[in-house]
Design a protein around this motif. Structure first.
Motif, mmCIF file in Angstrom:
data_model
loop_
_atom_site.group_PDB
_atom_site.id
_atom_site.type_symbol
_atom_site.label_atom_id
_atom_site.label_comp_id
_atom_site.label_asym_id
_atom_site.label_seq_id
_atom_site.Cartn_x
_atom_site.Cartn_y
_atom_site.Cartn_z
ATOM 1 N N ALA A 161 0.885 -1.195 -0.004
ATOM 2 C CA ALA A 161 -0.137 0.120 0.044
ATOM 3 C C ALA A 161 0.868 1.355 -0.071
ATOM 4 O O ALA A 161 0.531 2.275 -0.708
ATOM 5 C CB ALA A 161 -1.102 -0.217 1.142
ATOM 6 N N ASP A 162 2.007 1.174 0.889
ATOM 7 C CA ASP A 162 2.754 2.240 0.895
ATOM 8 C C ASP A 162 3.531 2.608 -0.421
ATOM 9 O O ASP A 162 3.546 3.805 -1.114
ATOM 10 C CB ASP A 162 3.867 1.983 1.948
ATOM 11 N N LYS A 163 3.993 1.701 -0.898
ATOM 12 C CA LYS A 163 4.335 1.775 -2.403
ATOM 13 C C LYS A 163 3.751 2.117 -3.546
ATOM 14 O O LYS A 163 3.828 3.087 -4.289
ATOM 15 C CB LYS A 163 5.405 0.507 -2.817
ATOM 16 N N PHE A 164 2.543 1.408 -3.321
ATOM 17 C CA PHE A 164 1.369 1.557 -4.473
ATOM 18 C C PHE A 164 0.912 3.381 -4.405
ATOM 19 O O PHE A 164 0.788 3.920 -5.293
ATOM 20 C CB PHE A 164 0.088 0.513 -4.286
ATOM 21 N N ILE A 165 0.678 3.640 -3.367
ATOM 22 C CA ILE A 165 0.512 4.955 -2.984
ATOM 23 C C ILE A 165 1.402 6.286 -3.380
ATOM 24 O O ILE A 165 1.108 7.053 -4.274
ATOM 25 C CB ILE A 165 -0.144 5.321 -1.681
ATOM 26 N N LYS A 166 2.619 5.910 -2.798
ATOM 27 C CA LYS A 166 3.692 6.896 -2.987
ATOM 28 C C LYS A 166 4.490 6.482 -4.299
ATOM 29 O O LYS A 166 4.554 7.727 -5.146
ATOM 30 C CB LYS A 166 4.813 6.611 -1.982
#
Length: 195
Positions: A161-166
């Motif tokens: 989620a962190d990677k997908f968002i950022k």
């Protein structure tokens, strides 16, 4: 400026609400300021009327937001067969808005075509029914990852989620523009009304 406190069910939801892009969008478009502390209740068993009241009341006492928003997954196999029933389980005491992602919030990831193109490294991508996947959306992400880049999203929903968002610039606004992602569209429309 209206302050908004979020109570969420899990890590992906929390990453979305904590992201700078989400916060910037809410301030810029709706004059809504997200309270820094996002309450993660740690699973759908904790998002029911008897438990949620504790989290909401504590949150209101500590941070005094103007509005409280709850984000939860439908998880039809585990929790409730429909959105109406899921909202009944959560309750509405001291809550201004309850958002239920159909199946799970990861369906919103599938609905953001641009972010999915970035992640899969493909010039074209379109998941026709992101909220009606045969399995859970997380499992669908695994399938797509294996088919396109030779690996899934990893074992950690938080890290993905962190990677997908950022890095892949996931946007709930783009997910809401998908013709078959009504829960993301409902989320965006209802946030606008809070502003």
């Amino acid at each position: 400026m209206v302050t908004v406190g979020f109570v969420v069910e899990g890590a992906s939801d929390k990453k979305l609400v904590e992201s700078q892009s989400f916060r910037d969008w809410l301030i810029q478009d709706y004059q809504l300021q997200v309270i820094d502390q996002v309450v993660d209740v740690g699973g759908n068993g904790n998002l029911c009327a008897r438990n949620i009241a504790f989290y909401v009341n504590l949150f209101k006492k500590q941070h005094n937001p103007d509005k409280v928003v709850v984000i939860a997954d439908l998880d039809p196999e585990k929790c409730a067969p429909c959105i109406t029933k899921r909202k009944e389980i959560i309750g509405s005491e001291n809550i201004d808005l309850v958002i239920i992602a159909r199946k799970a919030m990861e369906s919103w990831f599938l609905a953001d075509t641009d972010a999915m193109k970035s992640w899969t490294k493909r010039g074209s991508f379109f998941e026709e029914y992101p909220e009606k996947t045969l399995s859970m959306p997380w499992d669908r992400l695994k399938e797509i990852g294996l088919q396109t880049i030779g690996r899934g999203p990893g074992s950690s929903k938080i890290a993905f989620a962190d990677k997908f968002i950022k890095h892949h610039r996931f946007s709930v606004v783009k997910a809401a523009q998908h013709p078959n992602c009504p829960s993301a569209r409902y989320f965006v429309e209802k946030l606008e009304l809070l502003g």
